[in-house]
Scaffold this motif. Structure first.
Motif, short mmCIF file in Angstrom:
data_model
loop_
_atom_site.label_atom_id
_atom_site.label_comp_id
_atom_site.label_asym_id
_atom_site.label_seq_id
_atom_site.Cartn_x
_atom_site.Cartn_y
_atom_site.Cartn_z
N TYR A 21 0.81 -1.22 0.00
CA TYR A 21 0.00 0.00 0.00
C TYR A 21 0.85 1.27 0.00
CZ TYR A 21 -4.25 -2.68 0.35
OH TYR A 21 -5.28 -3.53 0.07
N THR A 32 -12.77 -1.86 -6.33
CA THR A 32 -13.66 -2.00 -5.18
C THR A 32 -15.01 -1.33 -5.51
OG1 THR A 32 -12.79 0.05 -4.29
CG2 THR A 32 -11.75 -1.99 -3.54
N PRO A 34 -16.81 1.25 -4.33
CA PRO A 34 -16.96 2.69 -4.60
C PRO A 34 -16.36 3.11 -5.94
CG PRO A 34 -15.73 2.32 -2.54
CD PRO A 34 -16.03 0.98 -3.12
N GLY A 67 -9.29 2.79 6.14
CA GLY A 67 -8.78 2.27 4.86
C GLY A 67 -9.50 2.88 3.68
N GLY A 69 -8.67 4.05 0.81
CA GLY A 69 -8.21 3.84 -0.57
C GLY A 69 -7.98 5.14 -1.30
N GLU A 98 -5.64 5.81 7.93
CA GLU A 98 -4.87 5.35 6.75
C GLU A 98 -3.39 5.34 7.11
OE1 GLU A 98 -5.64 4.45 3.21
OE2 GLU A 98 -3.68 3.77 3.91
N THR A 99 -2.73 4.24 6.83
CA THR A 99 -1.30 4.15 7.16
C THR A 99 -0.40 4.53 5.98
OG1 THR A 99 -1.65 1.79 6.83
CG2 THR A 99 -1.28 2.52 9.09
N LEU A 103 -1.33 6.97 -0.22
CA LEU A 103 -2.79 7.01 -0.36
C LEU A 103 -3.38 8.21 0.37
CD1 LEU A 103 -3.73 3.21 -0.25
CD2 LEU A 103 -3.80 4.77 -2.19
N ASN A 138 -14.93 -0.26 4.26
CA ASN A 138 -15.23 -1.09 3.10
C ASN A 138 -13.93 -1.72 2.62
OD1 ASN A 138 -17.02 -1.99 0.87
ND2 ASN A 138 -15.57 -0.82 -0.36
N GLU A 139 -13.90 -3.03 2.57
CA GLU A 139 -12.69 -3.76 2.17
C GLU A 139 -11.46 -3.28 2.93
OE1 GLU A 139 -11.78 -5.45 -1.53
OE2 GLU A 139 -13.61 -4.72 -2.46
N PHE A 140 -11.63 -3.07 4.21
CA PHE A 140 -10.51 -2.71 5.08
C PHE A 140 -10.04 -3.93 5.87
CE2 PHE A 140 -9.48 -1.40 9.53
CZ PHE A 140 -8.23 -0.86 9.28
N1 SAH Z 1 -11.92 1.19 1.22
C1 SAH Z 1 -11.25 1.40 -0.04
C2 SAH Z 1 -9.87 0.77 -0.15
C3 SAH Z 1 -9.68 -0.67 0.20
S1 SAH Z 1 -7.98 -1.14 0.08
C4 SAH Z 1 -12.16 1.02 -1.17
O1 SAH Z 1 -13.18 0.41 -0.92
O2 SAH Z 1 -11.86 1.36 -2.31
C5 SAH Z 1 -7.46 -1.15 1.77
C6 SAH Z 1 -7.18 0.20 2.39
O3 SAH Z 1 -6.81 -0.01 3.76
C7 SAH Z 1 -6.05 1.01 1.77
O4 SAH Z 1 -6.40 2.36 1.85
C8 SAH Z 1 -4.88 0.68 2.71
O5 SAH Z 1 -3.82 1.61 2.65
C9 SAH Z 1 -5.58 0.66 4.04
N2 SAH Z 1 -4.91 -0.10 5.09
C10 SAH Z 1 -4.43 -1.36 5.00
N3 SAH Z 1 -3.94 -1.76 6.20
C11 SAH Z 1 -4.16 -0.74 7.06
C12 SAH Z 1 -3.91 -0.54 8.45
N4 SAH Z 1 -3.35 -1.48 9.20
N5 SAH Z 1 -4.28 0.64 9.01
C13 SAH Z 1 -4.87 1.60 8.27
N6 SAH Z 1 -5.13 1.46 6.95
C14 SAH Z 1 -4.78 0.32 6.35
#
Ligand code: SAH
Length: 346
Positions: A21, A32, A34, A67, A69, A98-99, A103, A138-140
């Motif tokens: 990432y 994804t 969105p 997360g 994205g 967000e880490t 992004l 979402n997808e986090f």
């Molecule tokens: N929610 C978005 C992206 C999904 S991808 C969408 O639906 O389009 C996963 C996301 O989580 C990315 O932004 C990634 O940088 C973030 N992420 C992954 N591991 C993480 C963590 N431990 N802490 C915070 N963010 C994280």
């Protein structure tokens, strides 16, 4: 790394995804919800508005996304809120967990239009403020590291480690505490435990119980007591080995929604779902929204709109594999799209 150069699977996955990432453009490898269509974010915005109204709280509400994205979901939500619920919009403070610095920059640009709001970034969910929240992910959870345990024989377990681009097993004396181990697991079965994901859900459930609000978790996963290896790696839209070229591929695992539900309920939160994404979006008015958008467009755009409806909601696409769970303060009314069935177990 430990002395023998093997790395526990969750530590390997955390390092690989953090590199992925930080350096790669994830959205060239997978798409994804969105990013498929603005309708996804617009319907979640409607959900957020109804939930915020039911919170009966006049101060600031922290709207959090973990997360985010490219920031598309939050941008779509804020656009709808500003237009449809300007009073609530003005009371929102936005927090993005967000880490990845890369992004964060992309998210900043996506949200440039909402500069009048307070928008802040955090590394850790544990640092969210003690205020009422509406929390979205979402997808986090699927990107968070998992441990895998193998039931070798009666009362004997091993754990997966990564060693020389492959997995190996090491015996383990003491299993961690996790809902998955309460289920009967056959000999040879693999159990996945996402400790980081369980901590997130527990923390957010405690937050909504103590300070008010609601959370929505959307991800692909299972609700039954299935077991097995769900770890997968995607690079360049192809499935690749998770253990070769770490950091070049997106590593994910399916979410054990049954376990998360139990953890949130144990804290005292009201948990709704687990609902399928297809049913959730249809109940929020996906078809109505598509028809209304389609009425104002060209034939080609109309086709794109209905293709997006199909991808987001058909059981053969994201409609059934993706699940939705809401975690709410116990006094909050049942949130939208969960009224019909308190529980859907597939
Ligand atoms: N929610 C978005 C992206 C999904 S991808 C969408 O639906 O389009 C996963 C996301 O989580 C990315 O932004 C990634 O940088 C973030 N992420 C992954 N591991 C993480 C963590 N431990 N802490 C915070 N963010 C994280």
């Amino acid at each position: 790394m430990s002395d023998d150069q093997s790395l526990r699977l969750d530590r390997f996955m955390a390092a690989a995804n953090s590199a992925y990432y930080a350096n790669k453009d994830p959205f060239s490898d997978f798409i994804t919800a969105p990013e498929i269509s603005q309708m996804f974010g617009e319907l979640i915005a409607a959900w957020v508005i109804v939930v915020m109204r039911s919170m009966d709280y006049q101060e600031r509400i922290t709207l959090i996304e973990a997360g985010p994205g490219c920031g598309t979901l939050m941008a779509d939500i804020l656009r709808v809120m500003r237009k449809a619920a300007p009073d609530l919009y003005a009371r929102c403070a936005v927090l993005l967990v967000e880490t990845s610095p890369r992004l964060r920059e992309i998210q900043k640009q996506a949200l440039a239009d909402y500069g009048s709001l307070s928008i802040q970034w955090l590394d850790l969910i544990e640092n969210i403020p003690k205020t009422p929240i509406v929390f979205l992910a979402n997808e986090f959870l699927d990107a968070l590291p998992i441990r895998q345990f193998v039931h070798v024989e009666q009362d004997k377990w091993a754990e997966h480690y990564v060693y020389h681009h492959d997995v190996m097993q090491k015996p383990i004396e003491q299993l961690p505490k996790a809902p998955a181990f309460k289920r009967p697991i056959p000999i040879g079965g693999i159990v996945e435990v996402c400790e980081a994901g369980q901590q997130v859900v527990q923390y957010i459930a405690q937050s909504v119980c103590h300070h008010g609000g609601a959370a929505l978790f959307i991800d692909y996963g299972y609700t039954t007591a299935v077991w097995g290896d769900s770890l997968q790696a995607i690079a360049g839209k192809q499935k690749v080995s998770p253990f070769v070229n770490a950091g070049e591929a997106d590593l994910t695992a399916h979410i054990d929604f049954g376990a998360l539900k139990e953890i949130a309920a144990d804290v005292g939160a009201a948990v709704y779902g687990i609902q399928t994404q297809g049913e959730f979006l249809r109940q929020l008015g996906l078809i109505l929204r598509a028809n209304s958008l389609a009425a104002r467009t060209t034939k080609e755009q109309r086709q794109e709109i209905y293709d997006a409806v199909y991808r987001l909601s058909d059981p053969k696409e994201m409609g059934e594999l993706f699940k939705v769970m809401a975690v709410c303060h116990p006094k909050l009314s049942v949130p939208p799209a969960f009224e019909l069935k308190k529980e859907t177990i597939l």
